[in-house]
Design a protein around this motif. Structure first.
Motif, mmCIF file in Angstrom:
data_model
loop_
_atom_site.group_PDB
_atom_site.id
_atom_site.type_symbol
_atom_site.label_atom_id
_atom_site.label_comp_id
_atom_site.label_asym_id
_atom_site.label_seq_id
_atom_site.Cartn_x
_atom_site.Cartn_y
_atom_site.Cartn_z
ATOM 1 N N LEU A 84 65.330 48.357 6.297
ATOM 2 C CA LEU A 84 64.506 49.531 6.008
ATOM 3 C C LEU A 84 65.113 50.355 4.872
ATOM 4 O O LEU A 84 64.405 50.774 3.948
ATOM 5 N N GLU A 85 66.413 50.591 4.966
ATOM 6 C CA GLU A 85 67.085 51.400 3.946
ATOM 7 C C GLU A 85 66.989 50.746 2.581
ATOM 8 O O GLU A 85 66.850 51.435 1.560
ATOM 9 N N ALA A 86 67.049 49.409 2.556
ATOM 10 C CA ALA A 86 66.928 48.689 1.288
ATOM 11 C C ALA A 86 65.551 48.895 0.672
ATOM 12 O O ALA A 86 65.375 48.811 -0.548
ATOM 13 N N ASP A 87 64.575 49.197 1.528
ATOM 14 C CA ASP A 87 63.210 49.469 1.061
ATOM 15 C C ASP A 87 62.969 50.959 0.847
ATOM 16 O O ASP A 87 61.834 51.394 0.656
ATOM 17 N N GLY A 88 64.040 51.760 0.908
ATOM 18 C CA GLY A 88 63.913 53.194 0.676
ATOM 19 C C GLY A 88 63.445 53.994 1.870
ATOM 20 O O GLY A 88 63.009 55.138 1.728
ATOM 21 N N LEU A 89 63.542 53.417 3.071
ATOM 22 C CA LEU A 89 63.103 54.100 4.283
ATOM 23 C C LEU A 89 64.319 54.305 5.185
ATOM 24 O O LEU A 89 64.730 53.409 5.923
ATOM 25 N N LYS A 90 64.888 55.485 5.146
ATOM 26 C CA LYS A 90 66.124 55.766 5.887
ATOM 27 C C LYS A 90 65.851 56.694 7.070
ATOM 28 O O LYS A 90 65.312 57.784 6.901
ATOM 29 N N LEU A 91 66.242 56.258 8.236
ATOM 30 C CA LEU A 91 66.108 57.071 9.433
ATOM 31 C C LEU A 91 67.431 57.763 9.719
ATOM 32 O O LEU A 91 68.497 57.162 9.580
ATOM 33 N N SER A 92 67.358 59.014 10.122
ATOM 34 C CA SER A 92 68.566 59.736 10.504
ATOM 35 C C SER A 92 69.053 59.191 11.842
ATOM 36 O O SER A 92 68.332 58.473 12.556
ATOM 37 N N GLU A 93 70.277 59.555 12.214
ATOM 38 C CA GLU A 93 70.809 59.103 13.500
ATOM 39 C C GLU A 93 69.968 59.648 14.651
ATOM 40 O O GLU A 93 69.757 58.965 15.658
ATOM 41 N N GLU A 94 69.474 60.874 14.495
ATOM 42 C CA GLU A 94 68.620 61.457 15.540
ATOM 43 C C GLU A 94 67.307 60.681 15.651
ATOM 44 O O GLU A 94 66.806 60.433 16.755
ATOM 45 N N GLN A 95 66.745 60.291 14.522
ATOM 46 C CA GLN A 95 65.501 59.523 14.535
ATOM 47 C C GLN A 95 65.702 58.130 15.113
ATOM 48 O O GLN A 95 64.820 57.603 15.800
ATOM 49 N N LYS A 96 66.854 57.536 14.870
ATOM 50 C CA LYS A 96 67.139 56.202 15.416
ATOM 51 C C LYS A 96 67.146 56.224 16.938
ATOM 52 O O LYS A 96 66.798 55.227 17.579
ATOM 53 N N LEU A 97 67.520 57.371 17.516
ATOM 54 C CA LEU A 97 67.523 57.484 18.965
ATOM 55 C C LEU A 97 66.110 57.472 19.527
ATOM 56 O O LEU A 97 65.910 57.252 20.730
ATOM 57 N N ARG A 98 65.126 57.737 18.651
ATOM 58 C CA ARG A 98 63.727 57.735 19.079
ATOM 59 C C ARG A 98 63.009 56.446 18.662
ATOM 60 O O ARG A 98 61.786 56.363 18.728
ATOM 61 N N CYS A 99 63.781 55.463 18.252
ATOM 62 C CA CYS A 99 63.218 54.192 17.803
ATOM 63 C C CYS A 99 63.485 53.124 18.860
ATOM 64 O O CYS A 99 64.625 52.919 19.276
ATOM 65 N N PHE A 100 62.432 52.432 19.272
ATOM 66 C CA PHE A 100 62.552 51.397 20.299
ATOM 67 C C PHE A 100 61.859 50.119 19.812
ATOM 68 O O PHE A 100 60.969 50.160 18.962
ATOM 69 N N PHE A 101 62.302 49.004 20.397
ATOM 70 C CA PHE A 101 61.844 47.706 19.893
ATOM 71 C C PHE A 101 61.201 46.840 20.979
ATOM 72 O O PHE A 101 61.618 46.854 22.138
ATOM 73 N N MET A 102 60.200 46.085 20.544
ATOM 74 C CA MET A 102 59.699 44.972 21.331
ATOM 75 C C MET A 102 60.480 43.762 20.830
ATOM 76 O O MET A 102 60.378 43.388 19.666
#
Length: 215
Positions: A84-102
């Motif tokens: 994501l970061e390589a594509d210019g989309l960076k999530l903060s550490e706080e936002q990563k805590l709200r990210c979940f995966f299938m």
């Protein structure tokens, strides 16, 4: 959440209805794992990049969560964020805590409970092929950890075609899988409470969502 029809795709009635059915099935699955006091809104935005862009626009501290396919094994989460970061989309550490995966795809949820394929076949008028063979014993599933199975959607497609068929217009037709067409009915057959314990990410999401809402 990742999923649904692509933006700009032909808005035919069937596609719209199928997308709505998928959203409602996911809503019910999440709703059953949260308290009755919590309101759940599922916003499906097709591809993961579009979902992430929408998520990044949300104000800090909001009760908005990101839910996407990992398209990889559990240990590849860090690589997903790096991509994501390589594509210019960076999530903060706080936002990563709200990210979940299938993990690895939404269809993995179905593979946790392969018995629902039997019920789906009966409800849709299919004849069970190889009746002496348990679907859970199929070589695509037997002895395997669900989160280690790549491309669960392809496995579902193989299983439906291998074990279910019916006569349509005088010809035998093997069952086919479609994310928008077939997935909602399969998700509706899942035991949501059991799935929460089978799928670690779903359990973490339910716990995290309730924590945020309590705050």
């Amino acid at each position: 959440m990742e999923g649904g029809a692509a933006p700009g795709s032909p808005a035919d009635v069937q596609t719209v209805n199928n997308t709505q059915a998928l959203r409602e099935s996911l809503h019910c699955l999440f709703r059953e794992n949260l308290s009755m006091e919590v309101s759940v809104v599922v916003d499906m935005l097709h591809g993961y990049k579009n979902v992430v862009k929408h998520f990044l626009r949300q104000p800090s501290g909001s009760s908005v969560f990101l839910y996407v396919d990992l398209d990889g094994a559990p240990h590849t989460k860090a690589s997903w964020f790096e991509k994501l970061e390589a594509d210019g989309l960076k999530l903060s550490e706080e936002q990563k805590l709200r990210c979940f995966f299938m993990i690895q795809e939404m269809e993995a949820w179905i593979l946790y409970q392969p018995g629902i394929l039997e019920e789906w076949g009966r409800l849709n008028g299919y004849t069970r092929q190889k009746p002496g063979m348990q679907i859970a014993d199929d070589n695509n599933l037997a002895g395997k950890v669900v989160t280690d199975i790549p491309h669960p959607s392809s496995v579902i497609s193989v299983l439906l075609g291998r074990y279910f068929e019916k006569v349509v217009a005088g010809r035998k037709r093997k069952a086919k899988y479609g994310k928008l067409k077939t997935a909602p009915a399969l998700l509706d057959l899942l035991d949501a409470g059991l799935l929460r314990h089978q799928d670690e990410e779903l359990g973490k999401f339910a716990d995290g969502c309730l924590t945020v809402c309590d705050d």
